[in-house]
Design an enzyme around this catalytic site. Structure first.
Site, PDB file in Angstrom:
ATOM      1  N   ASP A  69       0.878  -1.261  -0.157  1.00  7.48           N
ATOM      2  CA  ASP A  69      -0.134  -0.005   0.091  1.00  7.48           C
ATOM      3  C   ASP A  69       0.832   1.394   0.026  1.00  7.48           C
ATOM      4  OD1 ASP A  69      -1.897   1.822   0.789  1.00  7.48           O
ATOM      5  OD2 ASP A  69      -2.576   1.319   2.257  1.00  7.48           O
TER       6      ASP A  69
ATOM      7  N   HIS B  36      -4.459   4.439   6.495  1.00  2.31           N
ATOM      8  CA  HIS B  36      -2.989   3.816   5.568  1.00  2.31           C
ATOM      9  C   HIS B  36      -2.038   4.110   6.463  1.00  2.31           C
ATOM     10  CE1 HIS B  36      -5.843   2.813   2.025  1.00  2.31           C
ATOM     11  NE2 HIS B  36      -6.637   3.991   2.446  1.00  2.31           N
TER      12      HIS B  36
END
Length: 554
Positions: free
Chosen positions: A194, A367
């Site tokens: 990610d 995130h």
């Protein structure tokens, strides 16, 4: 080098763009698919509701596809499943909450009875002939999120999915860094990680910090508290509920997706609300305002969301009252800043108080920040690296981070959607492209709106349309009616009579000139009418409306 003993990584969407995450992995005659997301249209996509990935490559190789493996239940990772499964009905694998959300979507499309959903637990492995897919727990802004370790004959590929490292998650289920470390010690061939927050230094805040902020804000609130957040963020919902219960507030949910997912989360045991504390929107008026909390959709300012309808007095059951406190518990997705600003301004105009991210810590990202990414890289210690999830600039920054951590530049691959990464035991390279792109969903139509239609809609939106209607007598080569001009979105006819009359005269002269020269082919007449009028209107107005000539013959 054995040309058959290789793995091909094929991103079919989501690389260098927001959303639409879908990746195929191919080994010999087997393909597995990781995630199946949608993205939402930008302002240039007039009338488009959703954007789904083009799966031409998968359809061309349908017999090889063994299943779709889901990392978590966010729209950008599962949203296109109902559309994809109608074309390619293969088994779907995911954790309990993820599949619960998927099942609701399939019911809406009335295909749940023909689709195969296979529930897995964290730590489970699914085996095909050549591949073993292992589900590893990660923390994210939705429960039941997983990374995937794909064990192949040439090595392990680790796909993190969306993640952050939260040492104090709301449900107590911490990310399985130990398993990632074990895989790293044995050897990770390729890491796919990610990249969304790679440009943010330090560590992301724990979701628990939001609970402390919410409790303080709720304690000082004098009236109702209306909190807008993502419907999928069940941990956030739980903290809003906990803060409310502490102060004796009743809780209700508003907005279709919020109502659906909260009900699903309670049924599956992910959201806990004590008996008697949950009320319906209709029951709000039965309680004093200072004893009510409303959890709603609309944290991105979506025009049809519950929050926007409350702000603009269009909600059928909730209207703004004195001392209402609104909390926007989310960050604007890039491109949505204007929408949410508009809603916040409207709430202030109506006399409400509003708390949003610029004023208080009412949102934390799901995130990983830079230091968390460094930790995963260090634990996995991959031979090759491919950044995923993020815009192109994020992928490039993540590639630079990998190089700063000691990886050779030749072992780091920044791909675009459609490019293919080929992996052997000791080598990796970018090897060609496959067909990819975007398919537009407009109402019930899937794929019937393309670039040409969007171009026409753009022109219609910018300069409008003019229809010219004329009747000619073919035998005598003469105009017997018209030309009449009908405009839509170009000029207000009653205030532009001179322009319209001049336009009619231009078209009439062009037609008569053609007919005098015995030109009666419709396509020539239409082309000449259009060309002459286009030139005239541009000289007069500097606009280029779409011109549609209609010729009737008697």
């Amino acid at each position: 080098m054995d040309s058959t003993n290789k793995v091909r990584i094929i991103p079919l969407g989501g690389l260098g763009e927001i959303g639409k995450n879908i990746t195929a992995m191919e080994y010999k005659d087997e393909i597995i698919v990781i995630d199946c997301g949608i993205s939402f249209p930008d302002e240039e996509m007039y009338g488009v509701d959703l954007v789904i990935p083009d799966i031409t490559y998968l359809l061309d190789n349908a017999s090889k596809v063994k299943g779709i493996f889901l990392t978590h239940g966010h729209e950008d990772h599962i949203g296109s499943l109902p559309y994809i499964l109608k074309q390619l009905n293969v088994p779907v694998y995911g954790t309990r909450l993820t599949l619960g959300i998927v099942e609701n979507k399939l019911k809406e499309h009335e295909i749940n009875s023909i689709c195969e959903l296979n529930r897995v637990e964290v730590g489970d492995t699914i085996k095909t002939q050549y591949l073993t897919i292992e589900f590893i727990r990660v923390t994210h802004s939705i429960a039941d999120s997983c990374a995937l370790a794909i064990h192949t004959p040439i090595g392990v590929i680790l796909h993190t999915g969306d993640f952050k490292i939260d040492y104090t998650p709301i449900d107590g289920s911490v990310m399985d860094l130990e398993r990632i470390s074990e895989l790293g010690k044995k050897g990770v061939m390729l890491l796919m990680a990610d990249s969304t927050n790679v440009q943010r230094s330090g560590h992301s805040l724990s979701e628990k910090t939001i609970g402390e902020t919410l409790s303080r804000i709720f304690a000082n609130a004098k009236g109702r508290v209306i909190v807008a957040t993502f419907a999928s963020n069940i941990h956030r919902m739980q903290q809003i509920v906990d803060a409310s219960i502490k102060l004796g507030r009743k809780v209700t949910f508003s907005g279709r997706s919020m109502e659906n997912i909260s009900e699903l989360a309670m049924d599956l045991g992910y959201l806990h609300i004590p008996d008697g504390s949950l009320i319906t929107v209709d029951e709000i008026s039965n309680y004093p305002n200072e004893k009510v909390t409303i959890i709603t959709t609309g944290s991105q300012g979506e025009p049809m969301s519950a929050l926007a309808r409350i702000a603009f007095s269009n909600h059928r059951k909730i209207s703004i009252e004195p001392k209402d406190l609104f909390i926007i518990s989310a960050s604007p997705i890039p491109g949505n800043e204007k929408l949410i600003s508009r809603v916040i301004n409207q709430l202030y105009k109506k006399g409400a108080d509003v708390i949003y991210e610029d004023l208080e810590e009412v949102h934390v990202s799901g995130h990983a920040y830079e230091e968390e990414l460094k930790l995963v890289h260090t634990l996995a210690h991959p031979k090759f690296f491919m950044p995923v999830h993020g815009e192109y600039r994020h992928l490039r920054h993540h590639a630079n981070l990998a190089e700063r951590l000691g990886m050779d530049k030749s072992d780091v691959f920044v791909l675009e959607t459609g490019q293919v990464l080929e992996l052997w035991e000791k080598e990796a390279k970018i090897g060609g492209r496959v067909p990819t792109g975007a398919v537009y969903v407009d109402g019930l139509g899937v794929g019937d709106v393309g670039n040409i239609v969007l171009r026409d809609r753009k022109y219609l939106a910018q300069d409008g349309m003019i229809t010219i209607v004329v009747t000619i007598e073919k035998e005598n080569y003469r105009v017997i009616a018209g030309p009449d001009i009908i405009t839509r979105g170009f000029v207000y006819v009653k205030e532009s009579e001179e322009l319209i009359n001049e336009s009619k005269e231009i078209v009439r002269r062009e037609l008569e000139n053609c007919l005098d020269n015995r030109v009666i082919e419709w396509y020539v007449l239409k082309a000449n009418m259009k060309k002459s009028l286009e030139k005239f209107l541009y000289e007069k107005t500097k606009r280029r409306p779409i011109i549609l000539p209609i010729i009737m013959e008697v």
